[in-house]
Scaffold this motif. Structure first.
Motif, short mmCIF file in Angstrom:
data_model
loop_
_atom_site.label_atom_id
_atom_site.label_comp_id
_atom_site.label_asym_id
_atom_site.label_seq_id
_atom_site.Cartn_x
_atom_site.Cartn_y
_atom_site.Cartn_z
N GLY A 141 -2.81 31.95 76.38
CA GLY A 141 -1.78 31.18 77.11
C GLY A 141 -0.38 31.35 76.54
O GLY A 141 0.57 30.76 77.07
N ASN A 142 -0.24 32.16 75.48
CA ASN A 142 1.08 32.34 74.87
C ASN A 142 2.01 33.09 75.84
O ASN A 142 1.65 34.12 76.39
CB ASN A 142 0.93 33.13 73.56
CG ASN A 142 2.16 32.99 72.68
OD1 ASN A 142 3.20 32.51 73.11
ND2 ASN A 142 2.03 33.40 71.43
N GLN A 143 3.22 32.54 76.03
CA GLN A 143 4.15 33.10 77.02
C GLN A 143 5.37 33.77 76.39
O GLN A 143 6.39 33.91 77.04
CB GLN A 143 4.65 31.95 77.93
CG GLN A 143 3.55 31.25 78.69
CD GLN A 143 4.04 29.95 79.31
OE1 GLN A 143 4.79 29.22 78.70
NE2 GLN A 143 3.60 29.69 80.53
N VAL A 144 5.24 34.19 75.13
CA VAL A 144 6.43 34.69 74.41
C VAL A 144 7.12 35.88 75.07
O VAL A 144 8.31 36.11 74.83
CB VAL A 144 6.14 35.08 72.94
CG1 VAL A 144 6.12 33.90 72.04
CG2 VAL A 144 4.89 35.91 72.83
N PHE A 145 6.38 36.65 75.88
CA PHE A 145 7.00 37.83 76.50
C PHE A 145 7.41 37.60 77.95
O PHE A 145 7.86 38.52 78.62
CB PHE A 145 6.04 39.03 76.41
CG PHE A 145 5.69 39.41 75.01
CD1 PHE A 145 6.68 39.71 74.08
CD2 PHE A 145 4.36 39.46 74.60
CE1 PHE A 145 6.36 40.04 72.77
CE2 PHE A 145 4.03 39.80 73.29
CZ PHE A 145 5.04 40.09 72.37
N PRO A 376 6.20 33.00 66.87
CA PRO A 376 6.07 33.55 68.21
C PRO A 376 4.98 32.85 69.03
O PRO A 376 3.94 33.43 69.33
CB PRO A 376 5.71 35.02 67.94
CG PRO A 376 4.97 34.98 66.65
CD PRO A 376 5.54 33.85 65.85
N LEU A 377 5.25 31.60 69.36
CA LEU A 377 4.28 30.83 70.13
C LEU A 377 5.02 29.98 71.16
O LEU A 377 5.90 29.20 70.81
CB LEU A 377 3.47 29.91 69.20
CG LEU A 377 2.43 29.03 69.90
CD1 LEU A 377 1.30 29.87 70.49
CD2 LEU A 377 1.85 27.99 68.94
N ARG A 378 4.66 30.18 72.43
CA ARG A 378 5.24 29.37 73.50
C ARG A 378 4.15 29.07 74.51
O ARG A 378 3.59 29.98 75.12
CB ARG A 378 6.40 30.10 74.17
CG ARG A 378 7.69 30.08 73.35
CD ARG A 378 8.79 30.85 74.03
NE ARG A 378 10.02 30.75 73.28
CZ ARG A 378 10.98 29.86 73.50
NH1 ARG A 378 10.83 28.98 74.47
NH2 ARG A 378 12.07 29.84 72.77
N ILE A 379 3.86 27.79 74.67
CA ILE A 379 2.86 27.36 75.64
C ILE A 379 3.55 26.42 76.62
O ILE A 379 4.16 25.42 76.20
CB ILE A 379 1.68 26.61 74.95
CG1 ILE A 379 1.08 27.44 73.80
CG2 ILE A 379 0.63 26.21 75.98
CD1 ILE A 379 0.23 28.61 74.20
N ASN A 380 3.47 26.72 77.91
CA ASN A 380 4.18 25.94 78.95
C ASN A 380 5.66 25.83 78.64
O ASN A 380 6.29 24.81 78.94
CB ASN A 380 3.58 24.53 79.09
CG ASN A 380 2.17 24.56 79.60
OD1 ASN A 380 1.83 25.37 80.45
ND2 ASN A 380 1.34 23.68 79.07
N CYS A 381 6.23 26.84 78.05
CA CYS A 381 7.62 26.77 77.60
C CYS A 381 8.15 28.20 77.45
O CYS A 381 8.31 28.70 76.34
CB CYS A 381 7.68 26.00 76.27
SG CYS A 381 9.35 25.69 75.70
N ARG A 382 8.41 28.83 78.60
CA ARG A 382 8.80 30.25 78.55
C ARG A 382 10.18 30.44 77.93
O ARG A 382 11.05 29.58 78.04
CB ARG A 382 8.81 30.82 79.97
CG ARG A 382 7.43 30.96 80.57
CD ARG A 382 7.50 31.66 81.91
NE ARG A 382 6.14 31.94 82.41
CZ ARG A 382 5.44 31.10 83.15
NH1 ARG A 382 5.96 29.94 83.50
NH2 ARG A 382 4.23 31.41 83.55
#
Ligand SMILES: [Fe+2]
Length: 401
Positions: A141-145, A376-382
């Motif tokens: 679910g990571n959205q970092v890219f 480098p972690l973004r969940i529900n937060c692009r």
């Protein structure tokens, strides 16, 4: 076993976790050395899972034996005081959840269009370098890219009529550390360049690794705009040689507005761009002095734009009659939990201004979620880059698409 009391223990443990988070968030809003903050985070990492075990062991089965029929009156005073604090933590958690669930876009927002660009998909492989915390990238679910390219149309009551449609690209928190590799930031810079805005601003935290200043020419250095590119730095730049970072950006044509005000003439009116990286670097800019200088026209009010790394200076911005304040630092919380919302936000107001748009007259505040982060972690937060288009409220002048 008294299951009701065990449930109460669970609630108090949630309150303890909230207290730890409140402590970490507030301390990260202050100019405290990196190493001290690391110790605080380690304490937080230890106490959040450790407290429930301690509670069950010390009060549940030993001492007053609350889980097997003991009396609350036998709880030692020290524990009573701390459990009362945990109860306050529960209330704080509840108020955060309610604020998150009932938050609405302010009236200043006319429209918000977002385009998603998955850079890993475009490149055919995730742009992962050899920096720290690489394992976080693989978290499901990571959205970092996944860059969110947003266009937000705002109506501002005191925008000069002549500037209707003025556009500002708000960039923040790129955090070059080497874990997310240079091609990601090159693609973000291309997307930024495609926005064709009047003014570009960057609101701090460019580097986490001094050597990666070498990336500046191929990324932020490639941008230009008719009214220029202005920047401030942030606390992560302060941990490094921030003067060298500022010099590297200035070499690429960017204007450093930390602690000062730049004056830009546009269609017969003046835009004052002030910047503050306080409490880490320098002081606040003096808008009043800039408004009084020889080039000002007393008959016409100058429009005031503030770049502030942290949104914590909103009250100060209001007192300085700032029209639009652009900030970063909080990264939207990076992880936004369902129902609860963001948890970690290094601010004196916790998650209240983690990201998004806020209106508190006379100032409109936009807090960017930033493009990256040390972790480098973004969940529900692009990650985001945001084009802000300003509109005058005069009848017939709003033309948001
Ligand atoms: Fe940051």
């Amino acid at each position: 076993m008294d299951w009701t009391r065990l449930l109460l223990f669970a609630l108090l443990s949630a309150g303890n976790a909230e207290l730890m988070v409140v402590l970490v968030n507030r301390l990260h809003a202050l100019p405290i050395p990196c190493r001290t903050l690391r110790h605080v985070r380690h304490l937080h990492d230890l106490l959040i899972p450790g407290f429930p075990l301690l509670l069950v062991w010390c009060l549940g089965f030993r001492g007053p034996q609350l889980l097997v029929g003991g009396n609350w009156s036998d709880v030692p005073l020290g524990w009573t005081v701390y459990l009362a604090l945990c109860a306050l933590g529960v209330l704080s958690l509840l108020s955060s959840v309610i604020r998150h669930l009932f938050r609405r876009a302010p009236a200043t927002l006319l429209s918000n269009h977002t385009r998603l660009v998955d850079v890993a998909d475009e490149l055919g492989t995730p742009p992962i370098g050899d920096g720290p915390f690489r394992w976080l990238i693989r978290v499901p679910g990571n959205q970092v890219f996944e860059i969110s390219v947003a266009t937000k149309h705002l109506t501002l009551p005191r925008l000069p009529r002549e500037w209707n449609g003025l556009s500002i690209l708000h960039l923040s928190d790129w955090h070059f550390i080497g874990t997310i590799d240079k091609p990601f930031f090159e693609r973000a810079s291309e997307l930024a360049s495609e926005q064709n805005v009047d003014l570009i601003v960057f609101t701090g935290d460019l580097l986490d690794e001094q050597d990666l200043a070498a990336w500046i020419p191929g990324t932020l250095g490639s941008l230009s705009a008719p009214l220029g590119c202005c920047f401030i730095l942030g606390n992560h730049d302060w941990y490094l040689d921030h003067r060298a970072i500022s010099a590297a950006l200035q070499q690429q044509g960017w204007v450093d507005v930390m602690g000062r005000v730049a004056s830009i003439n546009h269609r017969g009116r003046r835009l004052l761009v002030g910047g503050t990286a306080a409490p880490w670097i320098g002081d606040h800019p003096d808008f009043s002095a800039a408004a009084r200088d020889a080039h000002s026209n007393p008959a016409l009010r100058d429009f005031r734009l503030l770049l502030s790394h942290t949104p914590d200076h909103l009250r100060w911005a209001q007192s300085e009659d700032v029209d639009l304040m652009l900030a970063g630092h909080n990264h939207g919380g990076q992880v936004v939990l369902p129902l609860i919302g963001p948890v970690y936000s290094p601010s004196l107001t916790g998650c209240r201004f983690a990201g998004g748009l806020f209106e508190d007259s006379p100032t409109v505040l936009h807090v960017s979620r930033g493009l990256s982060g040390r972790h480098p972690l973004r969940i529900n937060c692009r990650p985001e880059i945001t084009k802000i288009v300003l509109h005058s409220p005069e009848p017939g002048s709003n033309s948001a698409g």
